[in-house]
Every structure is written in structure tokens, then in C-alpha cells.
Scaffold this active site. Structure first.
Site, PDB file in Angstrom:
ATOM      1  N   SER A 438      36.463  46.512  38.359  1.00  0.00           N
ATOM      2  CA  SER A 438      36.177  45.431  37.419  1.00  0.00           C
ATOM      3  C   SER A 438      34.676  45.220  37.337  1.00  0.00           C
ATOM      4  O   SER A 438      33.932  45.559  38.273  1.00  0.00           O
ATOM      5  CB  SER A 438      36.853  44.136  37.881  1.00  0.00           C
ATOM      6  OG  SER A 438      36.387  43.023  37.171  1.00  0.00           O
ATOM      7  N   TYR A 451      37.625  38.246  44.698  1.00  0.00           N
ATOM      8  CA  TYR A 451      37.954  39.275  43.707  1.00  0.00           C
ATOM      9  C   TYR A 451      36.811  40.279  43.562  1.00  0.00           C
ATOM     10  O   TYR A 451      37.028  41.496  43.514  1.00  0.00           O
ATOM     11  CB  TYR A 451      38.248  38.591  42.374  1.00  0.00           C
ATOM     12  CG  TYR A 451      38.692  39.501  41.259  1.00  0.00           C
ATOM     13  CD1 TYR A 451      39.973  40.047  41.262  1.00  0.00           C
ATOM     14  CD2 TYR A 451      37.852  39.798  40.191  1.00  0.00           C
ATOM     15  CE1 TYR A 451      40.392  40.876  40.226  1.00  0.00           C
ATOM     16  CE2 TYR A 451      38.255  40.606  39.156  1.00  0.00           C
ATOM     17  CZ  TYR A 451      39.533  41.145  39.178  1.00  0.00           C
ATOM     18  OH  TYR A 451      39.941  41.962  38.155  1.00  0.00           O
ATOM     19  N   LYS A 455      37.053  44.284  44.366  1.00  0.00           N
ATOM     20  CA  LYS A 455      36.785  45.282  43.326  1.00  0.00           C
ATOM     21  C   LYS A 455      35.580  46.147  43.674  1.00  0.00           C
ATOM     22  O   LYS A 455      35.524  47.328  43.319  1.00  0.00           O
ATOM     23  CB  LYS A 455      36.591  44.585  41.981  1.00  0.00           C
ATOM     24  CG  LYS A 455      37.859  43.954  41.439  1.00  0.00           C
ATOM     25  CD  LYS A 455      38.952  44.986  41.217  1.00  0.00           C
ATOM     26  CE  LYS A 455      40.203  44.396  40.589  1.00  0.00           C
ATOM     27  NZ  LYS A 455      41.249  45.405  40.361  1.00  0.00           N
TER      28      LYS A 455
END
Length: 594
Positions: A438, A451, A455
Site C-alpha cells: 500500500s 497498517y 505494509k
């Protein structure tokens, strides 16, 4: 599941009524509830003097995959108020008596009724237009198809001579009608245009605008003139035998049903939606027959609803691959597997927690056992629990790292083990792994520390795996997509930025990412490994990542931080990311004595 009251949507756009079939989770398969809702919508449009033209569309990626022969909403044993004829209610009637009464009403009768709507009716077709979907397109006066549309009537495989509204010889000519039925193969939009099955073919992103423009130009004509012109052409078709031909074939259709029920297990010769899809895999250019893929989760339980992840998986299905689909939620896994089947691939749903080491091992074993080999792994697992770092709980941190990072590492490790064993046995694979990172992992994202870390870990894992697995013939790459998903829709600012446009190219559609993933799993990408691709709309770029920058070198230990400004100078602000400082120059020299 779509509520019954919402299976058909009705919208007005000036003098145009847009009637939309709304069971996208089942590719707009037609149950009786949808049939009668369509009848309500067409009657409403006919009765409204402000409506000059009607458009029939399908929500989601497909126009219609045909009659509902297997979804949870199948309602074949339910009574509805009859409208198309005077035949009795089919419910409770035995054998062919009940079947004939039902299909006379909901299939042949309804289609004939809708064909006589005294206003121009335009079919807006994308994706699958199969079997019963053909009937809905063929009752329309014009058919405008997207370039991804395909058409098929594969029911001869059931021993049945064609769908109930048998317009084949009039729509495409007798010679090709026989080929269409004998082979049961898909016909793409361009060939359908050449055969006269459709009026126009346009790029998918232009379909709605093209149909809207045609409808508005037609609406400028006098209503009575349009109604009479439509009636004139319909009467000419009837004089050419359309109605009597359908009546005779409807009898043959039900003879086939009765024969199947007498000699087999049911009226459909033992077939259901899945077996029909599997039997209809295309053989055309671009199909990668025999390739076996394992695709990780991306639906409910990890990422809510369809997004780039299902897009990637169905992209492989469109290319004809055999796919094992994993998701934490069984319903989501089965839905994607069915979607792949409609697109011409073969898919097996294998629900489970992909971050569990033993589950990941079982997924790889399932692919090898069911399909004989494994050629590609697409890792998709991901969820988010957004918090500022000072508010984040241990549970939020652990869950995101478990699903996002371990959910990649576990299947990667077991797929790699399988390919290593193949190489050691003298059968080196030409295998592919595609991970999903991401922009948050590449650049960081405020409020997404967990997150972003997961990622970023995937990006590093991709580079390490690319080096380690190269000796076995395995390439490892990653994609950082930017696209509309239910995760982005939950954030108001993101939802507005990624909202689908009314017309033109939908740059945030998750399907834009699929071709890149399909290419990365193909033989054509064999010389590409260890790379991170960013994909947004029509833009694909390479992310260079961290790299060694300017250096300050001395032959002994550096002094304390308070003297560091003698050796490095920092600008107040990073030019692209406010709040971050950027190293701009380095000076090397002796510290001044104090």
C-alpha cells in the site's frame, strides 16, 4: 444479499427511465422476484407520459448471467400473481405440468410482454450476457455493449435446444445460430457486432454515457412515431415467423426437460450453475489454460466487500486460470469463486484464516491436490484498525500485523516450500508470487501506524523473498494499489475523492489493478522480480524505495548529537511531506575543540 424490494432499481434521467437489475453478488441471475420487479418497472415506464425511452441495465460487472439455478434467493417454488397469461399457478403441480406453467409465465410470457413495451428499450450490456440474460437483451430494441461483454447460450449441454425466448435465428441468422448453440462458446462484443447481435460496442468506461446519449437523441422524436416504428418492425419479425417459431421451440424445450427428468436425476440433466460455468471455459487468445493459482483473502473478514483483491482474482479467472480462493468468510470465498467461473475460469473456494500457519499450508496442498500443480500465489490479506499511535491498543496493533503481514508470510512460506521441493526433484518451476502492499507502507500514513508498518513489512518481505527464491525459478513482486474499496469508503474524505464519476473513466475502479496482477503472474513477467508497482487508474509506476543517500565518514567514533550540526545540515521541512525533515547536505571535518 440484496433485499427482495431492491432487486430492481428505477431511476429517471429526464425523459429516460433507467431500469437496473440489482443482484450483482449473483451476477444479476434472474429469480422470480426480479422478473416481477422488472415487470413493475416496465409497466411504470409505459404509464408515465414523461418517459420517452427506457434503458435496461445490470448493476456490477455483469448484465446478467441468466436464470437463477443456484443462488440462496432462488424462488422456483414460490407463487406470484400471474400477469403474462392465464395458465394456472405452477406451485404444487407435479412434473412437467408445473414446469411448463411456470416457464410459460415467467420466461416466455414475460419476455413477449416486455417486447411490446410501446417505447424504445435499450439494453446496456457489460460482462456476462448468458442464457436467460440473452432473453432480456433480445427483447430490447437496441443493444449497446461494452468491449468486455460476452454472449453465450450453453444449454445444449443440458440437452435443451436453447433458452425459452428462442430468438436465435432472427438475431444472428440461422447458420451462426447453429454454431452458437452447438458449441455453446462465448462470443465477444466485437464478433457480436459483426453478426448484428448488438448495435454498438464502446469502451467499458464510456458505456453509460454512450447509452445515455443515444437515449436522449431518441427521446427528441415524437412518442407516437417511435411507438409505431417499433410496432412496424416487430410485426415484420412476426411475419418472418418469430412468434410461431418460439412456440414450436418452447415445446421442444419442455420435451428436453421431461426427457432429462425421466432418464436422469432432474430436469437440468444434473447440471447446476457451477458445472455449467466450468464446462464453458473459453479457449480463445489470452487464456492461460492449465495455470493453477492460489489467491488469498480480500472479501468480508479481511477487506469488506469487493476491491482490488477480488479484482485481481477475477482477472485471473478471466484469463482462464484455475484458482483456489481463500477468505476468512466462506460466503465471500464462494462468491468470488462463482465470479471466476462466470468469467471462464475454474475456481475452488477454500475458506480459512490465511494467517494461520497450518491453514496456509493446507491451502497450498489443496491447490496441488485439486489441480495437480501450483503456478502462482497472489497474497491479498488485509484489514485496518486506524488509530493515532497514542490511542492504539495492543489488540489493534497485533490484529493488523497478524492479518496483513503474517497473512502474506504464511502462504508465501508454504508455496515457496512446494516450489523448492519441485526444483530439488529436477522440475524447476516458473512460478510467480504477487504481494499486496500500500502507499501507506511506502510513504507512511498518519493514523495508520499499524497498517503502515505491516505494509512496509510486506515491501521488505517481497525483496527478501525475490532474492531467496530466484534460485528455484520463482519471481516475487508486489503491488501498491490505489482504488476504491469499502475500507476507503468508510473514510468520508477518501470516499468523496474516490467516488465513481457519472461519466468517463473511473480511475478509482478496483478492476484497473487487475491487468497488472494478471501480467505479474504470467510467463511474460519472468524477467521481473523484487519490484514494487504502484497502480492507480491508468497509471502504473515503479516505487524505488529506500536507498543509500549522502554519507559522512570519519575513521573514529562520531561525537555527541549536540555537535552534529557541524557535520550535517537539515532543512526545516520536507518539500513533499510537511512535518518531516530532510537531509540536504553533509559536511565532514574535525569537531572544534571546546
Amino acid at each position: 444479499m440484496t433485499a427482495e424490494s431492491d432487486v430492481v432499481q428505477y431511476q429517471l434521467a429526464g425523459p429516460v427511465a433507467v431500469v437496473t437489475m440489482n443482484r450483482p453478488e449473483y451476477r444479476n441471475a434472474q429469480n422470480s422476484a426480479m422478473t416481477y420487479a422488472l415487470d413493475d418497472a416496465f409497466y411504470r415506464a409505459a404509464a408515465d407520459p414523461a418517459v420517452k425511452v427506457v434503458v435496461l441495465a445490470g448493476a456490477g460487472d455483469h448484465f446478467s448471467a441468466g436464470h437463477d439455478i443456484g443462488s440462496p434467493g432462488r424462488d422456483v417454488d414460490r407463487s406470484f400473481d400471474r400477469r403474462a397469461g392465464l395458465w394456472w399457478d405452477h406451485v404444487g403441480r407435479p412434473g412437467g405440468e408445473g414446469r411448463y406453467a411456470r416457464e410459460q409465465e415467467v420466461y416466455l410470457g414475460m419476455c413477449r410482454r416486455w417486447r411490446e413495451l410501446p417505447k424504445p428499450l435499450i439494453a446496456q450490456v457489460q460482462g456476462a450476457c448468458v442464457a436467460g440474460g440473452l432473453m432480456l437483451a433480445w427483447i430490447c430494441d437496441l443493444v449497446v455493449a461494452a468491449d468486455d461483454a460476452f454472449f453465450a447460450d450453453p444449454v445444449v449441454r443440458m440437452g435443451i435446444p436453447g433458452v425459452e425466448y428462442f430468438a436465435h435465428p432472427w438475431v444472428m441468422g440461422p447458420r451462426f445460430a447453429k454454431e452458437f448453440l452447438f458449441l455453446g462458446e462465448r462470443v465477444n462484443a466485437e464478433r457480436a457486432l459483426a453478426l448484428g447481435m448488438v448495435n454498438r460496442v464502446v469502451p467499458r468506461e464510456q458505456l453509460r454515457a454512450e447509452v445515455g446519449g443515444i437515449a436522449e437523441r431518441i427521446a427528441a422524436m415524437p412518442a407516437l412515431g417511435l411507438a409505431l416504428a417499433k410496432k412496424a418492425v416487430n410485426q415484420a419479425e412476426d411475419q418472418m415467423g418469430l412468434q410461431t417459431g418460439m412456440d414450436s421451440v418452447f415445446g421442444l424445450h419442455h420435451f428436453a426437460h421431461a426427457h432429462n427428468a425421466e432418464v436422469g436425476t432432474d430436469a437440468l440433466a444434473g447440471h447446476d450453475a457451477r458445472t455449467m460455468r466450468e464446462a464453458q471455459r473459453p479457449d480463445g487468445a489470452g487464456r492461460r489454460a492449465g495455470e493453477r493459482h492460489l489467491c488469498g483473502p480480500g472479501g468480508p473478514g479481511h477487506r469488506r466487500g469487493p476491491g482490488p483483491r477480488p479484482g485481481a482474482r477475477t482477472g485471473a479467472g478471466r484469463a482462464g486460470a484455475q484458482v483456489v480462493v481463500n477468505d476468512l468468510a466462506a460466503d465471500a470465498a464462494h462468491a468470488v469463486a462463482e465470479e471466476i467461473g462466470v468469467l471462464g475460469g475454474t475456481a475452488l473456494a477454500a475458506p480459512g484464516d490465511v494467517s494461520d500457519w497450518s491453514c496456509a499450508e493446507a491451502l497450498v496442498a489443496t491447490a496441488v491436490r485439486e489441480f495437480g500443480a501450483l503456478h502462482a500465489l497472489v497474497n491479498n490479506a488485509g484489514l485496518n484498525r486506524d488509530r493515532m499511535l497514542v490511542s492504539m491498543t495492543e489488540a489493534d496493533w497485533d490484529l493488523v500485523l497478524k492479518v496483513d503481514l503474517k497473512g502474506h508470510a504464511a502462504p508465501l512460506r508454504h508455496a515457496a516450500g512446494y516450489w523448492r521441493d519441485q526444483a530439488k526433484q529436477g522440475r524447476p518451476p516458473a512460478a510467480r508470487i504477487v504481494n499486496t502492499s500500500s502507499g501507506a507502507g511506502l510513504m507512511g500514513s498518519v493514523g495508520q501506524g499499524n497498517y503502515s508498518a505491516a505494509k512496509a513489512g510486506i515491501a521488505a518481505l517481497t525483496q527478501v523473498a525475490a532474492v531467496e527464491l530466484a534460485r528455484y525459478g520463482v519471481t516475487v513482486n508486489a503491488v501498491a494499489p490505489s482504488a476504491r474499496t469499502p475500507m476507503t469508503s468508510a473514510v468520508p474524505a477518501m470516499a468523496e475523492r474516490m467516488r465513481a464519476p457519472e461519466t468517463g473513466f473511473d480511475a478509482m475502479h478496483p478492476g484497473n489493478v487487475s491487468p497488472l496482477v494478471v501480467w505479474l503472474t504470467s510467463a511474460d513477467s519472468g524477467d521481473v522480480t523484487g519490484r514494487m508497482f504502484e497502480a492507480e487508474g491508468g497509471v502504473i509506476s515503479l516505487a524505488d524505495g529506500w536507498q543509500h543517500g549522502p554519507r559522512a565518514v570519519r575513521d573514529r567514533r562520531w561525537p555527541p548529537t549536540r555537535s552534529a550540526r557541524r557535520y550535517g545540515s537539515c532543512s526545516p521541512r520536507h518539500p513533499l511531506r510537511p512535518g518531516l525533515r530532510q537531509l540536504t547536505r553533509v559536511r565532514v571535518g574535525r569537531p572544534r575543540a571546546r
